[in-house]
Design a protein around this motif. Structure first.
Motif, PDB file in Angstrom:
ATOM      1  N   VAL A  25      12.319  97.639  39.078  1.00 21.30           N
ATOM      2  CA  VAL A  25      11.489  97.870  40.259  1.00 21.30           C
ATOM      3  C   VAL A  25      10.250  98.637  39.804  1.00 21.30           C
ATOM      4  O   VAL A  25      10.348  99.650  39.115  1.00 21.30           O
ATOM      5  N   VAL A  26       9.091  98.120  40.197  1.00 26.85           N
ATOM      6  CA  VAL A  26       7.811  98.741  39.871  1.00 26.85           C
ATOM      7  C   VAL A  26       7.090  99.067  41.171  1.00 26.85           C
ATOM      8  O   VAL A  26       7.023  98.232  42.072  1.00 26.85           O
ATOM      9  N   GLU A  27       6.580 100.284  41.261  1.00 28.47           N
ATOM     10  CA  GLU A  27       5.768 100.686  42.404  1.00 28.47           C
ATOM     11  C   GLU A  27       4.346 100.935  41.932  1.00 28.47           C
ATOM     12  O   GLU A  27       4.121 101.385  40.807  1.00 28.47           O
ATOM     13  N   GLY A  28       3.387 100.628  42.781  1.00 27.09           N
ATOM     14  CA  GLY A  28       1.988 100.850  42.462  1.00 27.09           C
ATOM     15  C   GLY A  28       1.125 100.470  43.640  1.00 27.09           C
ATOM     16  O   GLY A  28       1.534 100.647  44.788  1.00 27.09           O
ATOM     17  N   PHE A  29      -0.041  99.908  43.330  1.00 31.85           N
ATOM     18  CA  PHE A  29      -1.017  99.588  44.367  1.00 31.85           C
ATOM     19  C   PHE A  29      -1.639  98.221  44.087  1.00 31.85           C
ATOM     20  O   PHE A  29      -1.615  97.727  42.973  1.00 31.85           O
ATOM     21  N   THR A  30      -2.228  97.639  45.132  1.00 33.86           N
ATOM     22  CA  THR A  30      -3.019  96.418  44.982  1.00 33.86           C
ATOM     23  C   THR A  30      -4.450  96.821  44.618  1.00 33.86           C
ATOM     24  O   THR A  30      -4.790  98.015  44.632  1.00 33.86           O
ATOM     25  N   VAL A  31      -5.301  95.834  44.338  1.00 31.14           N
ATOM     26  CA  VAL A  31      -6.706  96.122  44.037  1.00 31.14           C
ATOM     27  C   VAL A  31      -7.413  96.783  45.217  1.00 31.14           C
ATOM     28  O   VAL A  31      -8.435  97.433  45.038  1.00 31.14           O
ATOM     29  N   LYS A  32      -6.865  96.629  46.408  1.00 35.05           N
ATOM     30  CA  LYS A  32      -7.461  97.249  47.598  1.00 35.05           C
ATOM     31  C   LYS A  32      -6.887  98.632  47.880  1.00 35.05           C
ATOM     32  O   LYS A  32      -7.205  99.248  48.892  1.00 35.05           O
ATOM     33  N   GLY A  33      -5.979  99.110  46.997  1.00 38.30           N
ATOM     34  CA  GLY A  33      -5.412 100.438  47.166  1.00 38.30           C
ATOM     35  C   GLY A  33      -4.202 100.497  48.072  1.00 38.30           C
ATOM     36  O   GLY A  33      -3.743 101.582  48.432  1.00 38.30           O
ATOM     37  N   GLU A  34      -3.655  99.327  48.445  1.00 35.88           N
ATOM     38  CA  GLU A  34      -2.480  99.295  49.312  1.00 35.88           C
ATOM     39  C   GLU A  34      -1.214  99.451  48.464  1.00 35.88           C
ATOM     40  O   GLU A  34      -1.098  98.831  47.413  1.00 35.88           O
TER      41      GLU A  34
END
Length: 184
Positions: free
Chosen positions: A121-130
């Motif tokens: 499982v990886v958590e992070g953000f999209t290019v839009k910061g979501e």
């Protein structure tokens, strides 16, 4: 589907960073600017990954030391997973440990049996910061762990042990891309 909605369609294929280049062994920096440059980087990552027939690509593999990766990878049930993660954190790597063939666009033409967990499982953000959370099983879990390793300054070869490690080291030493780069 509109041309612009295909990942990488507007991207530029960039040269791949090969093993031995310092940017591959350094910890990547967090992305702090979620502006147009980041969107361009993600497009370029997709374009480069597709041009090289890869299933994942981290930003430092094109010489950019930022915490970003893209993927277009099947899992063991042949379900396609397509996306990107900015500032990813591997929050889970569990389940059964499986040794399977693993390669890397930064070590072209080589692969070795590498142990990885079959769930990640990886958590992070999209290019839009979501915020985004990506769950992977099987081959896709391997891909997620592999790309996260890159952003920490590692490559799959770091996980190879025993005779497989010795064989891979010999193959790296003989690789034409190593001699061409003057790093033999």
């Amino acid at each position: 589907m509109r041309h612009g909605s295909i990942p990488g369609a507007r991207g530029r294929v960039r040269p791949l960073t090969l093993l031995g280049e310092p940017v591959l062994s350094e910890m990547c920096r967090d992305v702090t600017d979620f502006g147009p440059e980041l969107a361009t980087l993600v497009e370029d990552l997709f374009a480069t990954m597709y041009a090289a027939d890869g299933v994942g690509l981290a930003a430092n593999q094109i010489g950019v030391p930022l915490r970003v990766f893209v993927y277009d990878c099947p899992d063991d049930d042949d379900v396609r997973h397509l996306g990107h993660v900015v500032n990813p954190r591997l929050v889970e790597a569990d389940g059964v440990v499986i040794r399977g063939p693993e390669g890397c666009l930064s070590l072209p033409g080589l692969e070795a049996g590498t142990e990885r967990h079959d769930h990640a499982v990886v958590e992070g953000f999209t290019v839009k910061g979501e915020p985004v959370t990506v769950h992977g099983t099987g081959f896709f879990a391997r891909c997620l762990q592999h790309e996260c390793d890159h952003l920490e300054g590692g490559v799959y070869a770091d996980h190879v042990t025993g005779w497989r490690k010795r064989r891979l080291e010999r193959q790296i030493g003989r690789a034409s891309w190593r001699r061409a780069a003057g790093t033999a």
